[in-house]
Design a protein around this motif. Structure first.
Motif, PDB file in Angstrom:
ATOM      1  N   PHE A   1      68.352 -22.388 -20.321  1.00 59.26           N
ATOM      2  CA  PHE A   1      69.770 -22.030 -20.239  1.00 59.26           C
ATOM      3  C   PHE A   1      70.706 -23.229 -20.331  1.00 59.26           C
ATOM      4  CE2 PHE A   1      67.661 -18.514 -17.919  1.00 59.26           C
ATOM      5  CZ  PHE A   1      68.012 -17.506 -18.780  1.00 59.26           C
ATOM      6  N   GLY A   2      70.167 -24.442 -20.228  1.00 61.16           N
ATOM      7  CA  GLY A   2      71.001 -25.629 -20.297  1.00 61.16           C
ATOM      8  C   GLY A   2      70.765 -26.461 -21.540  1.00 61.16           C
ATOM      9  N   ILE A   3      69.527 -26.892 -21.735  1.00 59.40           N
ATOM     10  CA  ILE A   3      69.211 -27.794 -22.837  1.00 59.40           C
ATOM     11  C   ILE A   3      69.245 -27.070 -24.187  1.00 59.40           C
ATOM     12  CG2 ILE A   3      67.459 -29.321 -23.804  1.00 59.40           C
ATOM     13  CD1 ILE A   3      68.596 -30.457 -21.299  1.00 59.40           C
ATOM     14  N   VAL A   4      68.578 -25.957 -24.287  1.00 57.23           N
ATOM     15  CA  VAL A   4      68.473 -25.261 -25.580  1.00 57.23           C
ATOM     16  C   VAL A   4      69.838 -24.837 -26.124  1.00 57.23           C
ATOM     17  CG1 VAL A   4      67.537 -23.221 -26.740  1.00 57.23           C
ATOM     18  CG2 VAL A   4      66.082 -24.573 -25.239  1.00 57.23           C
ATOM     19  N   PRO A   5      70.715 -24.199 -25.340  1.00 56.41           N
ATOM     20  CA  PRO A   5      72.019 -23.842 -25.896  1.00 56.41           C
ATOM     21  C   PRO A   5      72.897 -25.053 -26.231  1.00 56.41           C
ATOM     22  CG  PRO A   5      71.597 -22.550 -23.943  1.00 56.41           C
ATOM     23  CD  PRO A   5      70.531 -23.588 -24.007  1.00 56.41           C
ATOM     24  N   ALA A   6      72.702 -26.165 -25.551  1.00 56.29           N
ATOM     25  CA  ALA A   6      73.517 -27.344 -25.834  1.00 56.29           C
ATOM     26  C   ALA A   6      73.045 -28.086 -27.079  1.00 56.29           C
ATOM     27  CB  ALA A   6      73.495 -28.280 -24.628  1.00 56.29           C
ATOM     28  N   VAL A   7      71.766 -28.010 -27.396  1.00 55.78           N
ATOM     29  CA  VAL A   7      71.219 -28.753 -28.536  1.00 55.78           C
ATOM     30  C   VAL A   7      71.153 -27.887 -29.801  1.00 55.78           C
ATOM     31  CG1 VAL A   7      69.164 -29.981 -29.345  1.00 55.78           C
ATOM     32  CG2 VAL A   7      69.945 -30.269 -27.013  1.00 55.78           C
ATOM     33  N   ALA A   8      71.099 -26.590 -29.664  1.00 60.41           N
ATOM     34  CA  ALA A   8      70.939 -25.695 -30.811  1.00 60.41           C
ATOM     35  C   ALA A   8      72.024 -25.861 -31.876  1.00 60.41           C
ATOM     36  CB  ALA A   8      70.866 -24.250 -30.338  1.00 60.41           C
ATOM     37  N   PRO A   9      73.300 -25.991 -31.536  1.00 60.01           N
ATOM     38  CA  PRO A   9      74.302 -26.164 -32.604  1.00 60.01           C
ATOM     39  C   PRO A   9      74.075 -27.408 -33.453  1.00 60.01           C
ATOM     40  CG  PRO A   9      75.402 -25.613 -30.555  1.00 60.01           C
ATOM     41  CD  PRO A   9      73.959 -25.851 -30.236  1.00 60.01           C
ATOM     42  N   TYR A  10      73.604 -28.487 -32.851  1.00 62.34           N
ATOM     43  CA  TYR A  10      73.338 -29.706 -33.611  1.00 62.34           C
ATOM     44  C   TYR A  10      72.149 -29.515 -34.547  1.00 62.34           C
ATOM     45  CZ  TYR A  10      76.429 -31.565 -30.072  1.00 62.34           C
ATOM     46  OH  TYR A  10      77.491 -31.770 -29.264  1.00 62.34           O
ATOM     47  N   ILE A  11      71.156 -28.775 -34.091  1.00 67.41           N
ATOM     48  CA  ILE A  11      69.994 -28.501 -34.937  1.00 67.41           C
ATOM     49  C   ILE A  11      70.401 -27.636 -36.121  1.00 67.41           C
ATOM     50  CG2 ILE A  11      67.742 -27.352 -35.033  1.00 67.41           C
ATOM     51  CD1 ILE A  11      67.388 -28.202 -32.087  1.00 67.41           C
ATOM     52  N   PHE A  12      71.204 -26.584 -35.872  1.00 63.12           N
ATOM     53  CA  PHE A  12      71.667 -25.737 -36.969  1.00 63.12           C
ATOM     54  C   PHE A  12      72.545 -26.524 -37.944  1.00 63.12           C
ATOM     55  CE2 PHE A  12      70.999 -22.025 -34.004  1.00 63.12           C
ATOM     56  CZ  PHE A  12      69.916 -21.538 -34.699  1.00 63.12           C
ATOM     57  N   TYR A  13      73.382 -27.398 -37.424  1.00 61.37           N
ATOM     58  CA  TYR A  13      74.219 -28.212 -38.303  1.00 61.37           C
ATOM     59  C   TYR A  13      73.358 -29.106 -39.181  1.00 61.37           C
ATOM     60  CZ  TYR A  13      77.384 -31.801 -39.942  1.00 61.37           C
ATOM     61  OH  TYR A  13      78.065 -32.677 -40.731  1.00 61.37           O
ATOM     62  N   TYR A  14      72.351 -29.726 -38.607  1.00 59.01           N
ATOM     63  CA  TYR A  14      71.475 -30.609 -39.372  1.00 59.01           C
ATOM     64  C   TYR A  14      70.711 -29.832 -40.446  1.00 59.01           C
ATOM     65  CZ  TYR A  14      67.896 -34.007 -40.503  1.00 59.01           C
ATOM     66  OH  TYR A  14      67.079 -34.860 -41.180  1.00 59.01           O
ATOM     67  N   ILE A  15      70.291 -28.626 -40.132  1.00 56.45           N
ATOM     68  CA  ILE A  15      69.552 -27.811 -41.099  1.00 56.45           C
ATOM     69  C   ILE A  15      70.458 -27.375 -42.238  1.00 56.45           C
ATOM     70  CG2 ILE A  15      68.418 -25.568 -41.422  1.00 56.45           C
ATOM     71  CD1 ILE A  15      67.288 -25.889 -38.588  1.00 56.45           C
ATOM     72  N   TRP A  16      71.694 -26.968 -41.931  1.00 55.48           N
ATOM     73  CA  TRP A  16      72.558 -26.353 -42.934  1.00 55.48           C
ATOM     74  C   TRP A  16      73.540 -27.319 -43.599  1.00 55.48           C
ATOM     75  CZ3 TRP A  16      71.563 -21.843 -44.990  1.00 55.48           C
ATOM     76  CH2 TRP A  16      70.747 -20.962 -44.292  1.00 55.48           C
ATOM     77  N   LYS A  17      73.595 -28.574 -43.184  1.00 57.51           N
ATOM     78  CA  LYS A  17      74.558 -29.485 -43.805  1.00 57.51           C
ATOM     79  C   LYS A  17      74.162 -29.745 -45.254  1.00 57.51           C
ATOM     80  CE  LYS A  17      72.840 -34.069 -42.772  1.00 57.51           C
ATOM     81  NZ  LYS A  17      73.126 -35.330 -42.148  1.00 57.51           N
ATOM     82  N   LYS A  18      75.180 -29.994 -46.054  1.00 61.25           N
ATOM     83  CA  LYS A  18      74.936 -30.234 -47.473  1.00 61.25           C
ATOM     84  C   LYS A  18      74.413 -31.653 -47.662  1.00 61.25           C
ATOM     85  CE  LYS A  18      78.373 -27.007 -49.028  1.00 61.25           C
ATOM     86  NZ  LYS A  18      79.527 -26.751 -49.824  1.00 61.25           N
ATOM     87  N   LYS A  19      73.467 -31.773 -48.563  1.00 61.00           N
ATOM     88  CA  LYS A  19      72.917 -33.081 -48.897  1.00 61.00           C
ATOM     89  C   LYS A  19      73.914 -33.845 -49.747  1.00 61.00           C
ATOM     90  CE  LYS A  19      68.892 -32.197 -47.090  1.00 61.00           C
ATOM     91  NZ  LYS A  19      68.455 -32.775 -45.895  1.00 61.00           N
ATOM     92  N   GLU A  20      74.022 -35.128 -49.491  1.00 66.43           N
ATOM     93  CA  GLU A  20      74.981 -35.939 -50.253  1.00 66.43           C
ATOM     94  C   GLU A  20      74.350 -36.562 -51.467  1.00 66.43           C
ATOM     95  OE1 GLU A  20      76.707 -38.762 -47.641  1.00 66.43           O
ATOM     96  OE2 GLU A  20      77.426 -37.222 -46.300  1.00 66.43           O
TER      97      GLU A  20
END
Length: 81
Positions: free
Chosen positions: A62-81
């Motif tokens: 309830f603490g670590i997973v919800p706080a880190v999940a947005p960064y993981i999703f951002y890293y997965i879905w960010k566009k490659k440069e």
């Protein structure tokens, strides 16, 4: 991603040269982790059970997973440069 790239990103994070919005997001995430840790500790103390220990599994899910999940999703879905 190799070790050198990870080291360079870690240097940027700890150098203090982060954008303002990223600093705000990291602060919110750390605040969430600390707040959930406090609630987990408080609920453990007020529990009617004999075991008053800290519930690490609740804090993680309830603490670590919800706080880190947005960064993981951002890293997965960010566009490659």
């Amino acid at each position: 991603m190799n070790y050198q790239e990870i080291l360079e990103k870690a240097k940027v994070v700890f150098s203090g040269r982060l954008p303002k919005n990223l600093k705000i997001y990291i602060t919110i995430s750390l605040g969430w982790i600390i707040f959930i840790g406090y609630l987990t500790w408080w609920n453990g103390l007020k529990s009617p059970m004999l075991d008053k220990s800290f519930r690490w599994d609740e804090w993680f899910w309830f603490g670590i997973v919800p706080a880190v999940a947005p960064y993981i999703f951002y890293y997965i879905w960010k566009k490659k440069e």
